[in-house]
Scaffold this active site. Structure first.
Site, mmCIF file in Angstrom:
data_model
loop_
_atom_site.group_PDB
_atom_site.id
_atom_site.type_symbol
_atom_site.label_atom_id
_atom_site.label_comp_id
_atom_site.label_asym_id
_atom_site.label_seq_id
_atom_site.Cartn_x
_atom_site.Cartn_y
_atom_site.Cartn_z
ATOM 1 N N ASP A 1 -8.777 -6.321 -4.668
ATOM 2 C CA ASP A 1 -8.507 -4.920 -4.199
ATOM 3 C C ASP A 1 -8.898 -3.778 -4.927
ATOM 4 O OD1 ASP A 1 -7.272 -2.787 -3.027
ATOM 5 O OD2 ASP A 1 -5.221 -3.512 -2.920
ATOM 6 N N SER B 1 0.840 -1.028 0.061
ATOM 7 C CA SER B 1 0.026 -0.048 -0.061
ATOM 8 C C SER B 1 0.722 1.044 0.000
ATOM 9 C CB SER B 1 -0.898 0.011 1.051
ATOM 10 O OG SER B 1 -1.819 0.822 1.055
ATOM 11 N N HIS C 1 -8.409 -5.024 -0.137
ATOM 12 C CA HIS C 1 -6.876 -4.447 -0.101
ATOM 13 C C HIS C 1 -6.188 -4.965 1.159
ATOM 14 C CE1 HIS C 1 -3.788 -1.496 -0.387
ATOM 15 N NE2 HIS C 1 -4.060 -0.806 0.837
ATOM 16 N N ASP C 2 -7.092 -5.514 2.354
ATOM 17 C CA ASP C 2 -6.412 -6.096 3.384
ATOM 18 C C ASP C 2 -5.472 -7.234 3.249
ATOM 19 O OD1 ASP C 2 -6.759 -4.433 5.447
ATOM 20 O OD2 ASP C 2 -8.529 -5.581 6.472
ATOM 21 N N ARG D 1 -11.665 6.602 10.277
ATOM 22 C CA ARG D 1 -11.153 5.130 10.395
ATOM 23 C C ARG D 1 -12.530 4.221 9.574
ATOM 24 N NH1 ARG D 1 -7.557 1.891 9.640
ATOM 25 N NH2 ARG D 1 -7.346 -0.309 11.140
#
Lengths: 377, 194
Positions: free
Chosen positions: A317, A151, A350-351, A221
């Site tokens: 992602d 990232s 993405h995680d 968040r």
């Protein structure tokens, strides 16, 4: 495969100001870092791991007496793990502007004697890379075996290949992009507005008021978290599950599990993360665009790179999609640089770059195995 | 390209020091051989995870891409040689890929199972689809969605303006230059854009 066990952070102070891309400079700063494994005699086995938005120098291992204090990439880094600390000397550095020990907006500006707050200079990916390079100078490491990041960390790894082309053999950039898309900047802007418009933000000088703009941080968040997960992953994990057995017909109470999850993530985050840091780091993401200085031509931007590259993306992602990684691959191919690229069909979005996927970790293990042979580690 | 001798025959068609793109490179065996024995450089393209991993383990540069999506990532004539070995028969866009091969490489080299090899002809004449070493699948589970012959390829090459530089068959690890359409289970063509 074992764990590193307990590790300790170290700090290094720098008296010489760091010139920043903006033209400003950061005077007298401290970097907090951790190292794992042993630097070999010819100092050829060092691997720098760059952190993303909300992580730190604490890449792997635990802190003594703190349960569940594993580093953020503990599944990848350790004895016998893909990045094997029995062979490599691994370095994690907290970037300036962050909130985990290195000089940041919550510290005192030596020029004024007051807390930096919103006056902390705007830092970029390039500035971080230069700060990391200075730390390596002090450790006596002329050339890294590899720089690894995912990232925003991947952006730093890419930037290393451009700013210090002679100082690394291999650049491993995971789930990253050559710049942020408009949609990505838009998500960052929503997060920033949530923080800045929190009444307890006080223009970024909330420290003096003894408050924290927690509401803004929570919303920031929450929106971030949504973008790190794929639609399918969220559906699988939460679906339309309800908290209670029946609908409560309330517009403000938690009804769905996903709401509960996001609020919990937001609450946790607002307890430890700094609001000014969030603004600074999302801005660094927005600004990263190595092609910009080359008329938007990414191929020209990578002309000066000298290392080989391993890129990895994940099919689900959507924040840093495979198409963005392929743009980087194309620029590298155009320059005839050595590059490998793995596109992992992982469901997590993405995680996925932080998770343990056999295909993903297999490719990284192979990379590091070959690198170990090359540098005699 | 599992047979070592087949691999060596194909490798001998690649000029020393070439920059090579291997489409459907499998486990990277040929590229590794070309790098070690003929001083070549280059990349493999693969879609299968296990092959991508095998290439990474060998230290062969591999790019995970679906060939059906084309070669837009590669500029015209950016490679000395583009290899497409035992790959053509798996692709839906066979003709497009052939044109792309000729666009990206100065030289293209393809190999594929020759459906006109005589045991196949006998089998078809007997009323059944062939199941052989080169075509080991039953008709209902074959990944070979394009079956053609040595002679068919000559026709397609002419149609697409490809100039054939060399062509032969391979049978039992030997090059077959007499009656390859009848006597070889594998067809090999080396060509350039006409």
């Amino acid at each position: 495969m074992g764990s590193l066990g307990d590790v300790q952070a170290q700090a290094m102070a720098f008296a010489e100001p760091l010139p920043l891309k903006s033209g400003a400079q950061l005077a007298g700063y401290t970097l907090v870092y951790e190292t794992y494994g042993r630097l070999n005699a010819d100092k050829s086995n060092a691997v720098l791991v760059c952190h993303a938005l909300n992580a730190s120098h604490h890449v792997a291992g635990t802190y003594a007496g703190e349960p569940r204090s594993e580093g953020w990439w503990d599944n990848l880094v350790g004895p016998g793990k893909p990045l094997d600390t029995d062979r490599f000397f691994v370095i994690g550095v907290n970037n300036p502007g962050s909130c985990f020990g290195s000089t940041g907006p919550m510290h005192v500006n030596p020029a004024t004697g007051r807390i930096w707050g919103a006056d902390f200079p705007v830092v970029t990916v390039e500035d971080w890379v230069d700060a990391q390079a200075r730390l390596l100078d002090r450790l006596g490491i002329a050339q890294l075996a590899a720089v690894l990041g995912g990232s925003l960390g991947g952006m730093q790894a890419l930037s290393w290949s451009l700013r210090h082309p002679e100082r690394l053999r291999l650049c491993i950039a995971v789930a990253t992009a050559p710049n942020l898309s408009a949609q990505n900047i838009a998500f960052n802007e929503v997060a920033r507005r949530a923080i800045v418009t929190d009444p307890e933000f006080h223009g970024g000088h909330f420290y003096a008021h003894g408050v924290v703009p927690k509401r803004g941080l929570r919303v920031a968040r929450m929106i971030g978290h949504i973008t790190y997960l794929s639609d399918d992953a969220m559906e699988m994990k939460f679906g339309r599950s309800l908290r209670a057995a029946e609908l409560g017909y309330s517009t403000q109470e938690i009804e769905f599990e996903i709401e509960s999850y996001l609020r919990h993530q937001g609450d946790k985050f607002s307890e430890y993360f700094d609001a000014n840091t969030y603004l600074l780091i999302t801005r660094a993401l927005d600004y990263f665009d190595p092609a910009r200085e080359h008329g938007g031509d990414l191929t020209r931007a990578f002309a000066g790179a000298k290392c080989r590259f391993q890129l990895v993306s994940f099919t689900t992602d959507w924040r840093f999609s495979p198409a963005r990684s392929r743009e980087i691959v194309k620029a590298l191919l155009d320059n005839r640089h050595r590059v490998s690229y793995a596109e992992i069909a992982a469901p997590h979005g993405h995680d996925a770059f932080l998770l343990d996927d056999a295909r993903y970790h297999g490719v990284l293990r192979a990379c590091f195995d070959n690198l170990a042979k090359e540098v005699g580690a | 390209m599992s047979e070592r001798k087949d691999l060596e025959i194909i490798a001998s068609l690649v000029p020393e020091g070439s920059r090579v793109l291997d489409l459907g490179c499998g486990n990277g065996e040929l590229l590794a051989y070309l790098q070690a024995q003929r001083g070549c450089t280059g990349y493999g393209i693969e879609i299968a995870d296990d092959n991508v991993l095998a290439c990474a383990q060998r230290g062969v540069d591999v790019i995970q891409l679906n060939l059906e999506e084309g070669l837009a990532i590669f500029e015209d004539r950016s490679f000395d040689v583009v290899l497409q070995l035992e790959t053509l028969q798996h692709l839906r866009n066979t003709e497009k890929m052939l044109r792309e091969t000729a666009r990206v490489g100065r030289i293209g080299i393809v190999s594929f199972p020759n459906f006109a090899h005589w045991p196949n002809r006998v089998r078809v004449a007997s009323g059944r689809m062939p199941v052989t070493k080169a075509l080991p699948y039953e008709w209902y589970d074959t990944p070979n969605i394009r079956v053609g012959t040595y002679a068919d390829f000559e026709v397609l090459a002419r149609k697409d303006g490809l100039r054939i530089l060399d062509s032969f068959g391979i049978q039992n690890g030997e090059a077959v230059r007499a009656w390859p359409n009848l006597l070889a289970s594998v067809a090999v063509f080396k060509f350039e854009r006409g």
